[in-house]
Scaffold this active site. Structure first.
Site, PDB file in Angstrom:
ATOM      1  N   GLU A  39      -6.872 -13.586  14.758  1.00 41.69           N
ATOM      2  CA  GLU A  39      -6.208 -12.731  13.761  1.00 41.69           C
ATOM      3  C   GLU A  39      -4.789 -13.231  13.483  1.00 41.69           C
ATOM      4  OE1 GLU A  39      -5.866 -10.479  11.661  1.00 41.69           O
ATOM      5  OE2 GLU A  39      -7.502  -9.035  11.709  1.00 41.69           O
ATOM      6  N   ARG A  75      -4.379   1.844  18.619  1.00 41.02           N
ATOM      7  CA  ARG A  75      -3.534   0.687  18.884  1.00 41.02           C
ATOM      8  C   ARG A  75      -3.006   0.152  17.566  1.00 41.02           C
ATOM      9  NH1 ARG A  75      -5.702  -3.974  17.020  1.00 41.02           N
ATOM     10  NH2 ARG A  75      -7.923  -4.459  17.251  1.00 41.02           N
ATOM     11  N   ASN A 113      -2.540  -2.535  14.709  1.00 43.20           N
ATOM     12  CA  ASN A 113      -3.503  -3.495  14.187  1.00 43.20           C
ATOM     13  C   ASN A 113      -2.753  -4.583  13.423  1.00 43.20           C
ATOM     14  OD1 ASN A 113      -6.091  -4.498  13.906  1.00 43.20           O
ATOM     15  ND2 ASN A 113      -6.388  -3.527  11.925  1.00 43.20           N
ATOM     16  N   ASN A 169      -5.337  -2.003   7.676  1.00 40.32           N
ATOM     17  CA  ASN A 169      -5.280  -3.463   7.592  1.00 40.32           C
ATOM     18  C   ASN A 169      -4.429  -3.897   6.413  1.00 40.32           C
ATOM     19  OD1 ASN A 169      -6.423  -5.396   9.417  1.00 40.32           O
ATOM     20  ND2 ASN A 169      -8.366  -4.332   9.179  1.00 40.32           N
ATOM     21  N   ASP A 212     -10.121  -7.041   5.142  1.00 37.60           N
ATOM     22  CA  ASP A 212      -9.342  -7.167   6.371  1.00 37.60           C
ATOM     23  C   ASP A 212      -7.925  -7.609   5.997  1.00 37.60           C
ATOM     24  OD1 ASP A 212      -8.532  -7.617   9.087  1.00 37.60           O
ATOM     25  OD2 ASP A 212     -10.605  -7.981   9.635  1.00 37.60           O
TER      26      ASP A 212
END
Length: 315
Positions: free
Chosen positions: A40, A122, A124, A170, A219
């Site tokens: 990522e 959490r 991201n 995202n 994403d």
């Protein structure tokens, strides 16, 4: 910190025969990371002149020297989600529970701020805008409820909840003039656009694009210098450029299906770097050998588009 030499790039056609058709047009190569569960956050660091990215669940930061092929790696104390340069020096790292100052020379992490303190979410994705403000979102770690949110962190480390709720926040990315912000709710397969005021307040939330069919889920995102919005298709095996009215301009197919994020990088910001994930793939998946790879797309495939320079976090 670990430093190692890496053979820069590998021929996609040599990976597995079923993938040859996806890479038939050329101009795409894998750089590193094959097998990473959750690659990522690719980020081109103007300060370090390195391409950075992370393996979230592997708790690893990578820094690649594009000229030499050297890769430095650091292990993180918690899952690591994103990176950015910091105006005062070093980097910031979004770990699962907050935003940290990261000193790459010492390999140390110092907590700066926790946008939220829930135990079921959490951090991201996260990006810094042209004014040096950090925008970051959270996600439900159990993938069940919209308990996450989208935050702005200003230079004084003040945290503002900019939008909610989200199951999996995202993006984001910003227009060249800074007046528009795009952000995704991956769970709903929807990308939203917002107007951004001078003080960072968001308004006029509207649907920018809705993914359907074989598009997968939206994403990570980035914006090119011409204002086009590039979105990674998680489960869709490609990245796409959208015009500012939300219409599809073109797509670039990739050998991996779970595409997570992308960034323009290199000295001229004219190469595209794309992360992917190997998580949840069955052993017989056709892209198993390359899932998790960080890919590079050459300028020849980008139709003249290049990226915008990154601004360091002002806090």
């Amino acid at each position: 910190m670990i430093t190692r030499r890496h053979g820069l790039g590998f021929a996609l056609a040599a990976l597995t025969l079923p993938l040859q058709a996806r890479a038939a047009e050329g101009g795409i190569r894998g750089l590193a990371g094959a097998g990473d569960a959750l690659g990522e956050g690719p980020y081109w660091s103007p300060a370090l002149k390195r391409l950075l990215w992370v393996n979230i669940s592997g708790q690893t930061i990578y820094a690649l020297d594009l000229k030499s092929g050297d890769i430095q790696t650091w292990k993180t104390p918690k899952p690591v989600c994103f990176l950015a340069d910091r105006k005062s020096g070093g980097l910031i790292a979004g770990l699962s529970d907050g935003v940290y100052a990261f000193d790459p020379k010492a390999g140390t992490f110092t907590l700066l701020v926790r946008p939220e303190t829930r135990d079921d979410t959490r951090l991201n994705d996260g990006k810094v805008d042209a004014k040096g403000r950090l925008w970051t979102g959270t996600m439900d770690t159990k993938w069940k409820e919209k308990v996450g949110a989208f935050y702005r962190v200003d230079a004084d480390l003040k945290v503002t909840r900019a939008d909610s709720p989200y199951l999996c926040a995202n993006g984001p990315t910003f227009s060249p003039d800074g007046r528009t912000l795009w952000h995704a709710e991956t769970y709903d397969k929807t990308v939203f656009a917002f107007d951004v005021a001078a003080d960072g307040a968001l308004s006029n939330k509207r649907v920018f694009v809705k993914f359907d069919g074989d598009m997968g889920s939206p994403d990570g995102m980035t914006t090119d210098a011409q204002g086009g919005v590039w979105i990674a298709h998680y489960g869709g095996g490609r990245v796409s450029r959208f015009k500012t009215d939300g219409t599809l301009d073109f797509s670039i197919a990739l050998p991996a299906t779970q595409i997570t994020s992308l960034v323009f990088g290199g000295a001229a910001l004219d190469h595209l770097y794309i992360s992917s994930a190997a998580q949840f793939l069955p052993e017989n998946a056709p892209d198993k050998a390359v899932a998790g790879t960080l890919f590079e797309v050459s300028p020849a495939r980008l139709r003249g588009h290049a990226g915008l320079p990154a601004t360091p976090f002002a806090g």
